[in-house]
Design an enzyme around this catalytic site. Structure first.
Site, PDB file in Angstrom:
ATOM      1  N   ARG A 174      45.746  95.872  26.469  1.00  0.00           N
ATOM      2  CA  ARG A 174      46.335  94.829  27.331  1.00  0.00           C
ATOM      3  C   ARG A 174      45.845  95.037  28.756  1.00  0.00           C
ATOM      4  NH1 ARG A 174      48.583  90.911  25.017  1.00  0.00           N
ATOM      5  NH2 ARG A 174      50.202  92.110  23.994  1.00  0.00           N
ATOM      6  N   HIS A 234      41.797  86.022  25.910  1.00  0.00           N
ATOM      7  CA  HIS A 234      41.466  87.353  25.387  1.00  0.00           C
ATOM      8  C   HIS A 234      39.943  87.528  25.395  1.00  0.00           C
ATOM      9  CE1 HIS A 234      45.581  87.853  24.471  1.00  0.00           C
ATOM     10  NE2 HIS A 234      45.568  87.781  23.153  1.00  0.00           N
ATOM     11  N   CYS A 237      45.744  85.674  17.661  1.00  0.00           N
ATOM     12  CA  CYS A 237      44.806  85.171  18.680  1.00  0.00           C
ATOM     13  C   CYS A 237      43.585  86.067  18.881  1.00  0.00           C
ATOM     14  CB  CYS A 237      45.528  84.956  20.000  1.00  0.00           C
ATOM     15  SG  CYS A 237      46.690  86.251  20.434  1.00  0.00           S
ATOM     16  N   LYS A 284      46.018  93.906  12.439  1.00  0.00           N
ATOM     17  CA  LYS A 284      45.859  92.459  12.213  1.00  0.00           C
ATOM     18  C   LYS A 284      44.388  92.067  12.287  1.00  0.00           C
ATOM     19  CE  LYS A 284      50.307  91.155  14.249  1.00  0.00           C
ATOM     20  NZ  LYS A 284      50.923  90.558  15.437  1.00  0.00           N
ATOM     21  N   GLN A 335      43.168  92.062  26.351  1.00  0.00           N
ATOM     22  CA  GLN A 335      44.029  90.930  26.049  1.00  0.00           C
ATOM     23  C   GLN A 335      44.970  90.577  27.190  1.00  0.00           C
ATOM     24  OE1 GLN A 335      44.194  92.386  21.444  1.00  0.00           O
ATOM     25  NE2 GLN A 335      45.803  90.980  22.040  1.00  0.00           N
TER      26      GLN A 335
HETATM   27  C1  11C Z   1      49.074  89.714  21.726  1.00  0.00           C
HETATM   28  N1  11C Z   1      47.884  88.806  19.835  1.00  0.00           N
HETATM   29  O1  11C Z   1      48.200  89.335  22.500  1.00  0.00           O
HETATM   30  C2  11C Z   1      49.177  89.146  20.317  1.00  0.00           C
HETATM   31  C3  11C Z   1      50.162  88.007  20.299  1.00  0.00           C
HETATM   32  O2  11C Z   1      50.308  88.006  15.533  1.00  0.00           O
HETATM   33  O3  11C Z   1      50.394  86.067  16.453  1.00  0.00           O
HETATM   34  C4  11C Z   1      50.192  87.218  19.005  1.00  0.00           C
HETATM   35  C5  11C Z   1      50.773  87.971  17.838  1.00  0.00           C
HETATM   36  C6  11C Z   1      50.485  87.293  16.524  1.00  0.00           C
HETATM   37  O4  11C Z   1      49.906  90.562  22.025  1.00  0.00           O
END
Ligand code: 11C
EC number: 1.2.1.11
Length: 344
Positions: free
Chosen positions: A235, A242, A150, A205, A176
């Site tokens: 976070r 996000h 995401c 990622k 996020q």
């Molecule tokens: C998060 N983006 O906000 C992550 C959740 O690889 O699909 C999704 C994790 C993924 O912690």
């Protein structure tokens, strides 16, 4: 035309979003729900701790949940949406692919595999042709398509728009929402009055998936985009959406007006769940904001704002709804593309 679809991992946070988004879908008819062995045989109402903001559709509430195994899914189901935890997905998705199912998966395993399309339909629909190579190499009758993480989906459409100016490097810092961490985060909001300056695996990622999404595919091999991406993921205690601060370095000079026009004019896709305009650009410096802007385009539009020139490019903020555009909506859209392109 109606396509019978199923959801692997239907009771989780993303599985629930799939159910919400599939209600009244013009093409997809929901015909199978799977979850863990312990829920098999229960009605969906019993099995799911429902948390999205619309009621469970009545017909879905009474459907029986089955175990996540090809033998439990009816043969006339053509397309499966997967929101399994990545460890489980890595084990069971191949079983479904061998059994001939087409799987549009949100799970993070195999996203960077060279023969697996990682696709955002408005950005790189041509990467779907990797399926030919995948079928040859793996001997699957089915096909596996992934959508990105995401936080990656939130940023990459804006980068795709700016690439005409020659993207060389990107630095991004994210804020996020807790729903990205699943139920426990939403339930407890345990980070109120706090922020966590790390999300496991997330920097990597964003750095790798972005380069694959914007990479060139010549029909035989996919070459990752040459830009250097550096991400710092954090976070914060918002529920959904996000928000990201991006610094994009470009080979050519780019003004704020040119960058904004490039984003506004980036084409959307002619698919049911694509927003009319892919990227909404705010003039205001205090937008986009998660609570105000995450539902734009039914949660499928990307927002950007706060554009400023830097010495070697532009900086801006961007936002997307993480469990809709960034997860279930992303897989659903890939499913629509798979149908449109004749893979289903
Ligand atoms: C998060 N983006 O906000 C992550 C959740 O690889 O699909 C999704 C994790 C993924 O912690």
């Amino acid at each position: 035309m109606s396509v019978r679809v199923g959801i692997l991992g239907a009771t989780g946070a993303v599985g629930q979003r799939f159910i919400q988004l599939l209600e009244d879908h013009p093409t997809f008819e929901l015909a199978a729900l799977t979850a863990s062995e312990s829920s098999a045989g229960e009605s969906y109402r019993e099995a799911a701790k429902w948390r999205v903001n619309t009621p469970i559709p009545d017909d879905v509430a009474e459907m029986t949940v089955s175990a996540t195994s090809p033998s439990a899914v009816p043969d006339d189901v053509d397309l499966l949406f997967s929101s399994l935890p990545s460890g489980v997905a890595a084990e069971v998705e191949p079983d479904f692919l061998e059994a001939g199912y087409v799987v549009s998966s949100n799970s993070s395993n195999d996203r960077m595999a060279p023969d697996v399309p990682l696709t955002i339909p408005e950005i790189n629909p041509g990467h779907l042709d990797l399926i030919e190579i995948q079928r040859e190499e793996r001997g699957w009758d089915g096909a596996l398509v992934k959508n990105p993480n995401c936080s990656t989906i939130t940023m990459v459409p804006t980068l795709a728009a700016l690439d005409q100016f020659g993207l060389e490097a990107v630095q991004v810092s994210t804020l996020q929402a807790v729903s990205g961490a699943g139920y426990s985060g939403v339930t407890s909001m345990e980070i109120i009055d706090n922020a966590i300056p790390h999300i496991n695996g997330e920097d990597d990622k964003m750095e790798t998936e972005s380069r694959k999404l914007l990479g060139a595919f010549d029909g035989a091999e996919l070459e990752l985009h040459g830009m250097d991406v550096s991400a710092s993921c954090n976070r914060i205690p918002t529920l959904d959406g996000h928000l990201e601060n991006v610094f994009a370095e470009t080979a050519e000079d780019v003004s704020v007006e040119e960058a904004a026009a490039a984003m506004r004019e980036h084409p959307s896709a002619d698919l049911h769940s694509s927003p009319e305009q892919l990227i909404h650009v705010f003039e205001d410096f205090d937008r986009p904001q998660p609570r105000l802007d995450r539902e734009r385009g039914d949660g499928m539009q990307i927002s950007a704002g706060g554009l400023q020139e830097t010495t070697n490019g532009v900086q801006y903020n961007c936002l997307a709804h993480n469990t809709i555009r960034g997860a279930a909506g992303a897989s659903l859209l890939n499913g629509e593309l798979l149908v449109e392109e004749g893979w289903v």
